[in-house]
Scaffold this active site. Sequence first.
Site, short mmCIF file in Angstrom:
data_model
loop_
_atom_site.label_atom_id
_atom_site.label_comp_id
_atom_site.label_asym_id
_atom_site.label_seq_id
_atom_site.Cartn_x
_atom_site.Cartn_y
_atom_site.Cartn_z
N CYS A 37 108.56 72.90 21.39
CA CYS A 37 107.24 72.91 22.02
C CYS A 37 106.14 73.12 20.99
CB CYS A 37 107.16 74.00 23.09
SG CYS A 37 108.08 73.62 24.58
N ILE A 49 110.02 81.52 12.30
CA ILE A 49 111.44 81.86 12.27
C ILE A 49 111.70 82.99 11.27
CG2 ILE A 49 112.19 79.57 12.99
CD1 ILE A 49 112.79 79.06 9.98
N LEU A 108 111.65 86.14 11.52
CA LEU A 108 112.49 87.24 12.00
C LEU A 108 113.97 86.86 11.98
CD1 LEU A 108 110.33 88.56 14.99
CD2 LEU A 108 110.45 89.43 12.65
N ASP A 140 106.68 82.41 29.96
CA ASP A 140 107.08 81.08 30.45
C ASP A 140 106.61 80.81 31.88
OD1 ASP A 140 108.22 80.32 28.11
OD2 ASP A 140 110.29 80.59 28.74
#
Length: 424
Positions: free
Chosen positions: A117, A124, A126, A307
């Site tokens: 999305c 990324i 983490l 979401d």
Amino acid sequence: MDKLVIHGGRRISGTVAASGSKNSSLPIIAATLLAEKGTFTLHRIPELHDIETFTQLLQHLGVETTFNNNTLRVSTENVQSILAPYELVKKMRASIYVLGPLLARFGEAKVSLPGGCAFGPRPIDLHLMAMEKLGAEIKIETGFITASVKGKKLRGAHIDFPVSSVGATGNALMAAVLAKGTTTITNAAAEPEIETLCHFLSAMGACIDGTGTTKLVIEGVATLQAIEFTNVFDRIEAATLLAAAAITGGSITLNGVEPSQLKAVLKKFVHAGCQISTQSDSVTLISPEQLLPTDVTAKPYPSFPTDMQAQWIALMTQASGKSLITDRVYHERFNHIPELNRLGAHIEIKNNQAVVHGPRKLSGTTVMSTDLRASASLVLAGLVAEGITEVLRVYHLDRGYEKIEMKLNALGAQISREKYKEFS
């Protein structure tokens, strides 16, 4: 490309079964890479583009898969490759989930930087930090993450996430279960999808303490076994279907759900004037004559989910007053607002906050999906809009909603899927 053609003004009412969760399916499927022998049988896996893409990625690695009637069978005995190529990874960010399992089993991995999305920064870092804590050496070059471990064996460590991350927690979990020694993960994500992954790994033979909490303690084991497992329901699909009934003035019963996982969303539906009743595995919503304005702030579980904020914005266009919607997870996740305004909504963005003025009479027109949940918000708006709404680029929708137009049509909607050509 496909588009959805929605004839608005029809009430959504009836009974429907919730699909299996996409967001728990993906890490579960990735975790099958951890077993060297046997065949997994995974039930209640939704038929989605993201699932198809992910299984294609595993097939590229040498995994054997068959998928019929929402049951996925996976054999990971003959994995031939530790390379996840750009052609597959670019389609979805969740492809990064193969990093942890490949490192844990083979001591090396090469994964293309992910896609997915297109809203706001979703780093990324983490994931990579967690792998480094466990002893991996990470390099990013020519668009790939190259990871390796001296001696081919990860080592237990303390991983403290500065912010809660579902993806990074999942990757750290999958890497740690085969690591030598004890791993402690603090500020771990506590979403149901992570809890489900913990149950799945434990059933495989992993030793995990703290399931369902923000502190996980993992004692590494030597091997893990293939198992049979049933996936949990998709709480975002369930909440979206509840919103479809609420926005059209209908009533709906959802079967095959765990109401406790919907607590934050159900509370907001009640504040908006809806009647909610629950059984052990079902939820019923009855709409009010007039929806009430209801503010939400999207934060990590157990709070209101990010979401669902796009769908909530669509719902609040029909509420009698001003609603404020804030997203503390993805501050810039508002690509759907210009498209909702094209339908006649009055939504402003002020200080990273959506201000929704309602109620507004929406009128059908052509709108374009920009991401998965944005497309769901446009479908909701189209259900209540007068006339015909065409939602373009519904491949976004197909990434996360299983046969959504069929489900909505069974509940009273009139939606058709048609082909169209997009001009450059």
